[in-house]
Structures are given as structure tokens and as C-alpha cells.
Design a protein around this motif. Sequence first.
Motif, PDB file in Angstrom:
ATOM      1  N   LEU A  71      76.626 -26.972  -6.707  1.00  0.00           N
ATOM      2  CA  LEU A  71      75.850 -28.172  -6.404  1.00  0.00           C
ATOM      3  C   LEU A  71      74.708 -28.335  -7.408  1.00  0.00           C
ATOM      4  O   LEU A  71      74.460 -29.442  -7.893  1.00  0.00           O
ATOM      5  N   ALA A  72      74.015 -27.255  -7.709  1.00  0.00           N
ATOM      6  CA  ALA A  72      72.908 -27.332  -8.662  1.00  0.00           C
ATOM      7  C   ALA A  72      73.415 -27.733 -10.044  1.00  0.00           C
ATOM      8  O   ALA A  72      72.776 -28.518 -10.744  1.00  0.00           O
ATOM      9  N   ARG A  73      74.563 -27.228 -10.450  1.00  0.00           N
ATOM     10  CA  ARG A  73      75.133 -27.578 -11.751  1.00  0.00           C
ATOM     11  C   ARG A  73      75.504 -29.060 -11.792  1.00  0.00           C
ATOM     12  O   ARG A  73      75.215 -29.759 -12.763  1.00  0.00           O
ATOM     13  N   GLN A  74      76.120 -29.547 -10.712  1.00  0.00           N
ATOM     14  CA  GLN A  74      76.495 -30.961 -10.652  1.00  0.00           C
ATOM     15  C   GLN A  74      75.268 -31.860 -10.693  1.00  0.00           C
ATOM     16  O   GLN A  74      75.258 -32.880 -11.380  1.00  0.00           O
ATOM     17  N   ARG A  75      74.241 -31.485  -9.957  1.00  0.00           N
ATOM     18  CA  ARG A  75      73.012 -32.290  -9.964  1.00  0.00           C
ATOM     19  C   ARG A  75      72.356 -32.279 -11.339  1.00  0.00           C
ATOM     20  O   ARG A  75      71.821 -33.290 -11.785  1.00  0.00           O
ATOM     21  N   ALA A  76      72.376 -31.132 -11.994  1.00  0.00           N
ATOM     22  CA  ALA A  76      71.801 -31.064 -13.333  1.00  0.00           C
ATOM     23  C   ALA A  76      72.561 -31.975 -14.292  1.00  0.00           C
ATOM     24  O   ALA A  76      71.952 -32.665 -15.114  1.00  0.00           O
ATOM     25  N   GLU A  77      73.878 -31.993 -14.187  1.00  0.00           N
ATOM     26  CA  GLU A  77      74.682 -32.883 -15.035  1.00  0.00           C
ATOM     27  C   GLU A  77      74.393 -34.340 -14.716  1.00  0.00           C
ATOM     28  O   GLU A  77      74.285 -35.173 -15.621  1.00  0.00           O
ATOM     29  N   GLN A  78      74.254 -34.675 -13.421  1.00  0.00           N
ATOM     30  CA  GLN A  78      73.944 -36.051 -13.033  1.00  0.00           C
ATOM     31  C   GLN A  78      72.566 -36.464 -13.538  1.00  0.00           C
ATOM     32  O   GLN A  78      72.393 -37.589 -14.029  1.00  0.00           O
ATOM     33  N   ASN A  79      71.604 -35.560 -13.425  1.00  0.00           N
ATOM     34  CA  ASN A  79      70.254 -35.863 -13.913  1.00  0.00           C
ATOM     35  C   ASN A  79      70.260 -36.078 -15.420  1.00  0.00           C
ATOM     36  O   ASN A  79      69.601 -36.981 -15.928  1.00  0.00           O
ATOM     37  N   GLU A  80      70.993 -35.244 -16.142  1.00  0.00           N
ATOM     38  CA  GLU A  80      71.073 -35.383 -17.594  1.00  0.00           C
ATOM     39  C   GLU A  80      71.743 -36.699 -17.975  1.00  0.00           C
ATOM     40  O   GLU A  80      71.290 -37.396 -18.886  1.00  0.00           O
ATOM     41  N   ALA A  81      72.812 -37.073 -17.271  1.00  0.00           N
ATOM     42  CA  ALA A  81      73.493 -38.344 -17.547  1.00  0.00           C
ATOM     43  C   ALA A  81      72.567 -39.520 -17.241  1.00  0.00           C
ATOM     44  O   ALA A  81      72.520 -40.498 -17.994  1.00  0.00           O
ATOM     45  N   ARG A  82      71.799 -39.427 -16.151  1.00  0.00           N
ATOM     46  CA  ARG A  82      70.859 -40.484 -15.799  1.00  0.00           C
ATOM     47  C   ARG A  82      69.766 -40.603 -16.851  1.00  0.00           C
ATOM     48  O   ARG A  82      69.433 -41.707 -17.297  1.00  0.00           O
ATOM     49  N   LYS A  83      69.230 -39.463 -17.289  1.00  0.00           N
ATOM     50  CA  LYS A  83      68.178 -39.488 -18.312  1.00  0.00           C
ATOM     51  C   LYS A  83      68.710 -40.047 -19.630  1.00  0.00           C
ATOM     52  O   LYS A  83      68.015 -40.805 -20.312  1.00  0.00           O
TER      53      LYS A  83
END
Length: 144
Positions: A74-86
Amino acid sequence: GARSGAQARIDFDEDFRAGLLAVLAFYLLRNAGALTTSGQADPANLQAVLLGLYRIGVAIEDWECMNLLGGSELARQRAEQNEARKRAERIADRKRAEEEKPVSTKRRLSALDKLKSANAGSGSPKNPTSASRSKSPDKKGKAK
């Protein structure tokens, strides 16, 4: 020692995440009796304990505390989502900056285009005789 603002923020975030995990551990220890005797416990007390557990769990997820324990899926997925959003925000900011930046250039271009269009028409209403004039360089300035 003195730390930079960015490093101090990183240290604070890590300490805060660790603190939330400690709060969870202490909360579970303190309320283990209410959680294990759900049939015999006071329903209002059990509901309060479960609500507190839910709130701590939400805070742990929001602050991505699982990163401290060795990276969860979950933390890895959220980090990827945050990076894509940024990344998308950076691209949108660049596009917005490019659109806002050449405002004076657009004005100059539009004025230049107006000038070109006014001079380009050989049969323009402003100068109806310009179409009948000869534009050859040989006849320019010579008397007949």
C-alpha cells in the motif's frame, strides 16, 4: 547540531510516524480487555475503543507509517500515485507558465499581423489605386 529545514522536516516526519505506531501499540495494550471480551463488555465502551482504533489506523495510513516498518504494498502504491500526481502538477505548471509568459509577444505578433495584413492586400479599400500601379524595379524612378 544545526540542521537544514528540509532535513529537520524529514526527521520530524519519521519521528511522528514512529510516535503514531507507538500510540497504536499502547492503545491496543490499554484496551485489549475491551477488544477481547466483546460479548461481555459495555457496548458504549467497545464502540469508543473501536472508534479510537479506527482513528489511529486512519492517521497511520495518512502519514504512511508503514514505511518505517519496511515498505508495504500500500505504501509503495501511494508513493507511486503521489509521484505521478506531482509529475502531472509540474507539467501543468510548466504549461500554465508558458501560456502566461508570452503575453507581450502575442500582443506584438497580433499587431505585426495586423500591419502585414493591412500592407499585404493589393486591392485594399484604403488604397484602391495600388492595384493599377506597376511594382517593377525597372520603371521605378525613371521618367518616360
